[in-house]
Design a protein around this motif. Structure first.
Motif, PDB file in Angstrom:
ATOM      1  N   VAL A  81     -15.007  27.484 -11.247  1.00  0.00           N
ATOM      2  CA  VAL A  81     -15.787  28.425 -12.048  1.00  0.00           C
ATOM      3  C   VAL A  81     -15.156  28.475 -13.434  1.00  0.00           C
ATOM      4  CG1 VAL A  81     -16.331  30.864 -12.424  1.00  0.00           C
ATOM      5  CG2 VAL A  81     -16.674  29.847 -10.173  1.00  0.00           C
ATOM      6  N   ILE A  82     -15.988  28.312 -14.462  1.00  0.00           N
ATOM      7  CA  ILE A  82     -15.544  28.399 -15.851  1.00  0.00           C
ATOM      8  C   ILE A  82     -16.210  29.621 -16.467  1.00  0.00           C
ATOM      9  CG2 ILE A  82     -15.443  27.270 -18.104  1.00  0.00           C
ATOM     10  CD1 ILE A  82     -15.796  24.591 -16.608  1.00  0.00           C
ATOM     11  N   ALA A  83     -15.409  30.555 -16.955  1.00  0.00           N
ATOM     12  CA  ALA A  83     -15.937  31.765 -17.584  1.00  0.00           C
ATOM     13  C   ALA A  83     -15.607  31.755 -19.064  1.00  0.00           C
ATOM     14  CB  ALA A  83     -15.347  33.015 -16.928  1.00  0.00           C
ATOM     15  N   THR A  84     -16.615  31.955 -19.897  1.00  0.00           N
ATOM     16  CA  THR A  84     -16.422  31.979 -21.343  1.00  0.00           C
ATOM     17  C   THR A  84     -16.957  33.293 -21.900  1.00  0.00           C
ATOM     18  OG1 THR A  84     -18.537  31.113 -22.129  1.00  0.00           O
ATOM     19  CG2 THR A  84     -16.966  29.522 -21.282  1.00  0.00           C
ATOM     20  N   ALA A  85     -16.562  33.589 -23.142  1.00  0.00           N
ATOM     21  CA  ALA A  85     -16.977  34.851 -23.756  1.00  0.00           C
ATOM     22  C   ALA A  85     -18.228  34.706 -24.596  1.00  0.00           C
ATOM     23  CB  ALA A  85     -15.846  35.424 -24.617  1.00  0.00           C
ATOM     24  N   THR A  86     -18.474  33.513 -25.118  1.00  0.00           N
ATOM     25  CA  THR A  86     -19.587  33.352 -26.058  1.00  0.00           C
ATOM     26  C   THR A  86     -20.680  32.455 -25.514  1.00  0.00           C
ATOM     27  OG1 THR A  86     -18.551  31.452 -27.157  1.00  0.00           O
ATOM     28  CG2 THR A  86     -18.035  33.642 -28.025  1.00  0.00           C
ATOM     29  N   LEU A  87     -21.892  32.762 -25.927  1.00  0.00           N
ATOM     30  CA  LEU A  87     -23.043  31.957 -25.540  1.00  0.00           C
ATOM     31  C   LEU A  87     -22.915  30.544 -26.092  1.00  0.00           C
ATOM     32  CD1 LEU A  87     -25.929  31.567 -24.466  1.00  0.00           C
ATOM     33  CD2 LEU A  87     -26.759  32.545 -26.627  1.00  0.00           C
ATOM     34  N   ALA A  88     -22.368  30.430 -27.305  1.00  0.00           N
ATOM     35  CA  ALA A  88     -22.258  29.112 -27.931  1.00  0.00           C
ATOM     36  C   ALA A  88     -21.439  28.160 -27.076  1.00  0.00           C
ATOM     37  CB  ALA A  88     -21.642  29.247 -29.319  1.00  0.00           C
ATOM     38  N   LEU A  89     -20.314  28.635 -26.542  1.00  0.00           N
ATOM     39  CA  LEU A  89     -19.473  27.761 -25.727  1.00  0.00           C
ATOM     40  C   LEU A  89     -20.130  27.458 -24.384  1.00  0.00           C
ATOM     41  CD1 LEU A  89     -16.955  26.139 -25.311  1.00  0.00           C
ATOM     42  CD2 LEU A  89     -15.737  28.227 -24.671  1.00  0.00           C
ATOM     43  N   GLN A  90     -20.826  28.431 -23.803  1.00  0.00           N
ATOM     44  CA  GLN A  90     -21.533  28.167 -22.544  1.00  0.00           C
ATOM     45  C   GLN A  90     -22.565  27.052 -22.738  1.00  0.00           C
ATOM     46  OE1 GLN A  90     -23.058  31.862 -20.757  1.00  0.00           O
ATOM     47  NE2 GLN A  90     -21.368  32.933 -21.750  1.00  0.00           N
ATOM     48  N   ARG A  91     -23.305  27.139 -23.815  1.00  0.00           N
ATOM     49  CA  ARG A  91     -24.309  26.100 -24.089  1.00  0.00           C
ATOM     50  C   ARG A  91     -23.647  24.746 -24.336  1.00  0.00           C
ATOM     51  NH1 ARG A  91     -28.627  29.173 -28.120  1.00  0.00           N
ATOM     52  NH2 ARG A  91     -29.961  30.010 -26.473  1.00  0.00           N
ATOM     53  N   GLN A  92     -22.565  24.758 -25.091  1.00  0.00           N
ATOM     54  CA  GLN A  92     -21.869  23.500 -25.375  1.00  0.00           C
ATOM     55  C   GLN A  92     -21.404  22.837 -24.088  1.00  0.00           C
ATOM     56  OE1 GLN A  92     -18.615  23.595 -28.302  1.00  0.00           O
ATOM     57  NE2 GLN A  92     -17.426  22.316 -26.889  1.00  0.00           N
ATOM     58  N   LEU A  93     -20.885  23.644 -23.160  1.00  0.00           N
ATOM     59  CA  LEU A  93     -20.393  23.090 -21.897  1.00  0.00           C
ATOM     60  C   LEU A  93     -21.535  22.503 -21.067  1.00  0.00           C
ATOM     61  CD1 LEU A  93     -17.821  25.857 -20.878  1.00  0.00           C
ATOM     62  CD2 LEU A  93     -17.286  23.481 -21.438  1.00  0.00           C
ATOM     63  N   VAL A  94     -22.624  23.266 -20.927  1.00  0.00           N
ATOM     64  CA  VAL A  94     -23.702  22.863 -20.017  1.00  0.00           C
ATOM     65  C   VAL A  94     -24.608  21.800 -20.624  1.00  0.00           C
ATOM     66  CG1 VAL A  94     -25.748  23.699 -18.797  1.00  0.00           C
ATOM     67  CG2 VAL A  94     -23.648  25.035 -18.753  1.00  0.00           C
ATOM     68  N   GLU A  95     -24.825  21.891 -21.926  1.00  0.00           N
ATOM     69  CA  GLU A  95     -25.777  20.977 -22.555  1.00  0.00           C
ATOM     70  C   GLU A  95     -25.130  19.722 -23.116  1.00  0.00           C
ATOM     71  OE1 GLU A  95     -27.937  23.214 -25.447  1.00  0.00           O
ATOM     72  OE2 GLU A  95     -28.623  24.710 -23.993  1.00  0.00           O
ATOM     73  N   ARG A  96     -23.823  19.762 -23.410  1.00  0.00           N
ATOM     74  CA  ARG A  96     -23.194  18.598 -24.037  1.00  0.00           C
ATOM     75  C   ARG A  96     -21.973  18.105 -23.272  1.00  0.00           C
ATOM     76  NH1 ARG A  96     -20.434  19.025 -29.862  1.00  0.00           N
ATOM     77  NH2 ARG A  96     -18.677  19.656 -28.529  1.00  0.00           N
ATOM     78  N   ASP A  97     -20.943  18.934 -23.159  1.00  0.00           N
ATOM     79  CA  ASP A  97     -19.665  18.459 -22.630  1.00  0.00           C
ATOM     80  C   ASP A  97     -19.746  18.032 -21.165  1.00  0.00           C
ATOM     81  OD1 ASP A  97     -18.669  18.972 -25.105  1.00  0.00           O
ATOM     82  OD2 ASP A  97     -17.526  20.749 -24.548  1.00  0.00           O
ATOM     83  N   LEU A  98     -20.341  18.863 -20.317  1.00  0.00           N
ATOM     84  CA  LEU A  98     -20.389  18.525 -18.894  1.00  0.00           C
ATOM     85  C   LEU A  98     -21.242  17.291 -18.607  1.00  0.00           C
ATOM     86  CD1 LEU A  98     -20.346  22.020 -17.170  1.00  0.00           C
ATOM     87  CD2 LEU A  98     -18.903  20.072 -16.545  1.00  0.00           C
ATOM     88  N   PRO A  99     -22.464  17.194 -19.140  1.00  0.00           N
ATOM     89  CA  PRO A  99     -23.248  15.978 -18.845  1.00  0.00           C
ATOM     90  C   PRO A  99     -22.534  14.699 -19.276  1.00  0.00           C
ATOM     91  CG  PRO A  99     -24.654  17.650 -19.836  1.00  0.00           C
ATOM     92  CD  PRO A  99     -23.248  18.150 -19.944  1.00  0.00           C
ATOM     93  N   ARG A 100     -21.958  14.695 -20.466  1.00  0.00           N
ATOM     94  CA  ARG A 100     -21.291  13.490 -20.952  1.00  0.00           C
ATOM     95  C   ARG A 100     -20.044  13.180 -20.136  1.00  0.00           C
ATOM     96  NH1 ARG A 100     -21.282  14.219 -27.563  1.00  0.00           N
ATOM     97  NH2 ARG A 100     -23.533  14.282 -27.877  1.00  0.00           N
ATOM     98  N   THR A 101     -19.289  14.224 -19.793  1.00  0.00           N
ATOM     99  CA  THR A 101     -18.041  13.992 -19.059  1.00  0.00           C
ATOM    100  C   THR A 101     -18.318  13.512 -17.641  1.00  0.00           C
ATOM    101  OG1 THR A 101     -17.042  15.769 -20.366  1.00  0.00           O
ATOM    102  CG2 THR A 101     -15.819  15.017 -18.448  1.00  0.00           C
ATOM    103  N   VAL A 102     -19.322  14.096 -17.004  1.00  0.00           N
ATOM    104  CA  VAL A 102     -19.687  13.660 -15.650  1.00  0.00           C
ATOM    105  C   VAL A 102     -20.055  12.181 -15.654  1.00  0.00           C
ATOM    106  CG1 VAL A 102     -21.480  13.859 -13.883  1.00  0.00           C
ATOM    107  CG2 VAL A 102     -20.349  15.913 -14.744  1.00  0.00           C
ATOM    108  N   GLU A 103     -20.861  11.759 -16.619  1.00  0.00           N
ATOM    109  CA  GLU A 103     -21.261  10.349 -16.686  1.00  0.00           C
ATOM    110  C   GLU A 103     -20.063   9.453 -16.999  1.00  0.00           C
ATOM    111  OE1 GLU A 103     -24.114   8.831 -15.868  1.00  0.00           O
ATOM    112  OE2 GLU A 103     -24.580  10.841 -15.116  1.00  0.00           O
TER     113      GLU A 103
END
Length: 691
Positions: A81-103
């Motif tokens: 579980v990853i908990a963040t304080a800001t919406l910007a970081l949540q979006r960055q993780l789900v929309e950019r960092d996680l998809p690219r890192t998983v691949e």
């Protein structure tokens, strides 16, 4: 909820060279540059996962800490579980960092870990309200959402149009997530078509339960190996009895410097005349006349007493106030019983009405009961607002014990931020989240040998303090060469007045910088006065928080290098404007908490009563965290240059000044005002030269 001792996950073994290889692949996939601090942090996370205790990892701006924790988390076979304080970081993780890192890691891991985002129920549109309308006769229930969705005529005001737009959007949305509704809507409009967890009918009782957006999000989270959430939901999961998050072995708290304030917010309750009156109105048709009259009378009596209650901390409830709160408690208790006994089939959507009424009455009852307990570990105060009048608040004196007990159980916890070391060490932040100095282990201490009997290990550790390490992986920026920290030693110490000397100094600095200034003020009044003054004295655009949406202000500030942006608390954290638009960050004073802040004052007094230094442990800690965050707005990229100017002489003259300087990035430090003006002018000249 924490796992039971018997369920503690076995340590997993990762070869350090494998971690480096995985990180290298991930960095290449996102088009980044691998940095030594990033590698060090990834290895530190691995070390904690192998049984090395919890981790506090300070990673400066530009380190790439998201990938540093995502790589070992994805390699880890359990759930994270990853908990963040800001919406910007949540979006960055789900929309950019996680998809690219998983691949990127798929060839080595030979699997593609699933990930999902999970938020509190009120962040998702409620289909029951969209189709059946708001179960209330209150003045803010403007329109039947089902009528809106069908295109029927409705109110033409801004609020009504927003409700219609939400309802129409809900028919097309795949997630029902408020943050995907663009442009956004007001909180009041969103409240028409959303519910909190206590007002929800439940998936089994709701006719739209099978389609419920919130339930679908929870189901996705149960199947995912990585769940991204926010601090508030993490705190609710940890501090309340009903678990929300799925079981997990690894918890990563990003932007961890905000965790204590978010947890405090979750644990704080409010009792106001308007909340009791609302509860009485919502429950009226579901109660006998006697119960309804009792609740209404208790609300009226409470309102009358609150009119004369002074603002500030209440060490104990005065007899008349205690009596009024007791009447509220007793009337709410009677109403809770009565709501289940009376059924009125003339009430449309009775089950929803009943659930909403019960939630309101139970909340008032719970808070009244807590106030009357007069728990020595709670702080009670009265506050008077312009819109809703007087309210009582009750908050925990400290959340450290709650977090220690409920967060640091049998899972590995990684806390990370650019600002975890205050005054040069981790002790202050660690103590605030419940990790004591007695549990700290050296970073280079050997890992414990894994045992075959995990349950025996757990029994042996039952009373041991949580073990933790602190590691500062640094920053890729060369702060002494890129930035200057200027303390205006010559200014008189801040007082209550308008500080004309400070405004004159601010004018000179902004003029030397050619605009390009982020002004961080300790009060909205100070920001307004500075904006008004400099608009008269200088020919540069001055934006002021509150005159536009925050997002629009930051966009305009970033686009026009000569523009200045002045504001208060929201700007001290989260503003990310690299380049020539932000080359001067000004703090008008050291941001100590207000001397009449009841919670901070109570916490400071408690530390002193236990033999500690309350000022340093509470007030200075609070201010140091803000100053560390505020000064972090200056250098956001490798070629950024600029000045952080603190227009408070105490940074240079007071004994605690060094504590604040050690909490901030290691800029080149000076008190020479002429040198700073020359440096700003040179930076401005360099920034305005044609390419």
């Amino acid at each position: 909820m924490p796992r039971s001792r018997a369920q503690r996950p076995r340590p997993y073994e990762v070869n350090v060279s494998d971690t480096r290889e995985l990180l290298h692949a991930a960095v290449e996939a996102v088009g980044g540059v691998e940095r030594p601090g990033q590698v060090a942090m990834a290895e530190a996370v691995d070390r904690s996962l192998q049984g090395g205790g919890h981790l506090l990892a300070q990673a400066g701006t530009g380190t790439g800490k998201s990938l540093a924790y995502l790589v070992p988390a994805l390699a880890h076979p359990g759930r994270t579980v990853i908990a963040t304080a800001t919406l910007a970081l949540q979006r960055q993780l789900v929309e950019r960092d996680l998809p690219r890192t998983v691949e990127a890691l798929h060839p080595q891991l030979r699997r593609r870990p699933e990930f999902a985002m999970l938020k509190g129920r009120a962040n998702y549109v409620c289909l029951h309200r969209v189709h059946e309308g708001t179960p209330s006769e209150e003045e803010d229930a403007l329109i039947s959402a089902s009528e809106a969705a069908e295109g029927a005529g409705g109110p033409t005001g801004k609020l009504g149009r927003e409700v219609v737009r939400i309802a129409e959007w809900a028919q097309e949305s795949e997630t029902g997530d408020r943050d995907e509704l663009t442009p956004g809507v007001s909180d009041r409009a969103w409240a028409q078509l959303s519910v909190g967890s206590r007002e929800c009918l439940g998936a089994s009782k709701c006719p739209y339960g099978a389609e419920c957006f919130a339930e679908q999000a929870r189901e996705r989270a149960k199947l995912a190996e990585v769940v991204v959430t926010n601090h508030a939901l993490l705190a609710i999961d940890a501090l309340e009895s009903a678990p929300i998050l799925p079981d997990h072995d690894l918890l990563i708290v990003d932007e961890a410097h905000e965790l204590v304030s978010r947890a405090t917010g979750v644990a704080t309750e409010q009792l106001a005349p308007w909340t009791v009156t609302r509860a009485a109105r919502r429950a009226a048709k579901l109660l006998s006349d006697r119960s309804a009259d009792a609740l209404e009378a208790a609300a009226e009596n409470f309102a009358g007493v609150m009119e004369v209650v002074p603002e500030g901390r209440l060490e104990a409830l005065q007899p008349n106030l205690a009596h009024a709160v007791a009447l509220v408690r007793d009337a709410c208790r009677q109403a809770i019983t009565g709501i289940g006994e009376v059924r009125d089939k003339t009430v449309a959507g009775e089950d929803a009405v009943r659930k909403q009424a019960l939630a309101s009455v139970e909340a008032a009852h719970r808070t009244a009961e807590r106030l009357l307990e007069e728990n020595p570990y709670d702080v009670v105060w009265a506050n008077r607002g312009e819109r809703f009048g007087a309210s009582l608040y009750v908050a925990p004196l400290s959340v450290a014990g709650l977090l220690r007990e409920n967060l640091f159980g049998d899972r590995t916890v990684v806390l990370t931020s650019a600002t975890l070391k205050l005054g040069g060490d981790f002790e202050g932040v660690a103590a605030s989240v419940g990790l004591g100095a007695e549990g700290r282990v050296p970073e280079d201490a050997p890992l414990p040998e894994p045992s075959e009997d995990a349950e025996a290990d757990a029994s042996a550790d039952e009373d041991a303090p949580p073990r933790w390490r602190g590691v500062d992986v640094g920053s890729p920026f060369t702060y002494p060469k890129q930035g200057i920290l200027y303390a205006a030693r010559h200014l008189p110490p801040p007082g209550r007045g308008d500080r004309p000397e400070m405004l004159a100094e601010l004018t000179e600095l902004v003029e030397a910088a050619g605009g390009r200034t982020l002004g961080l003020f300790s009060s909205m009044r100070g920001a307004q006065l500075a904006a008004e003054t400099l608009r008269e004295r200088l020919d540069v655009p001055i934006l002021l928080q509150g005159e536009e949406t925050l997002g629009e202000l930051i966009r305009r500030f970033a686009e026009d290098p000569e523009t200045c942006l002045f504001g208060t608390l929201s700007l001290w954290q989260g503003v990310d404007v690299p380049g020539p638009s932000c080359q001067l960050v000004v703090m008008d004073r050291i941001p100590f908490p207000r001397p009449d802040d009841p919670l901070m004052t109570a916490r400071q007094k408690a530390v002193e009563e236990n033999g500690g230094n309350g000022f340093m442990a509470v007030a200075a800690n609070h201010a140091a965290l803000l100053m560390a965050q505020g000064s972090g707005r200056l250098i956001r990229a490798m070629d950024d240059r600029g000045v952080v100017a603190v227009l408070d002489s105490r940074l240079a003259t007071a004994r605690y000044g060094s504590y604040f300087r050690q909490s901030m990035p290691p800029f080149w430090y000076t008190t020479d005002r002429n040198q700073v003006r020359r440096s700003l002018a040179a930076i401005n000249t360099s920034a305005t030269k044609p390419d």
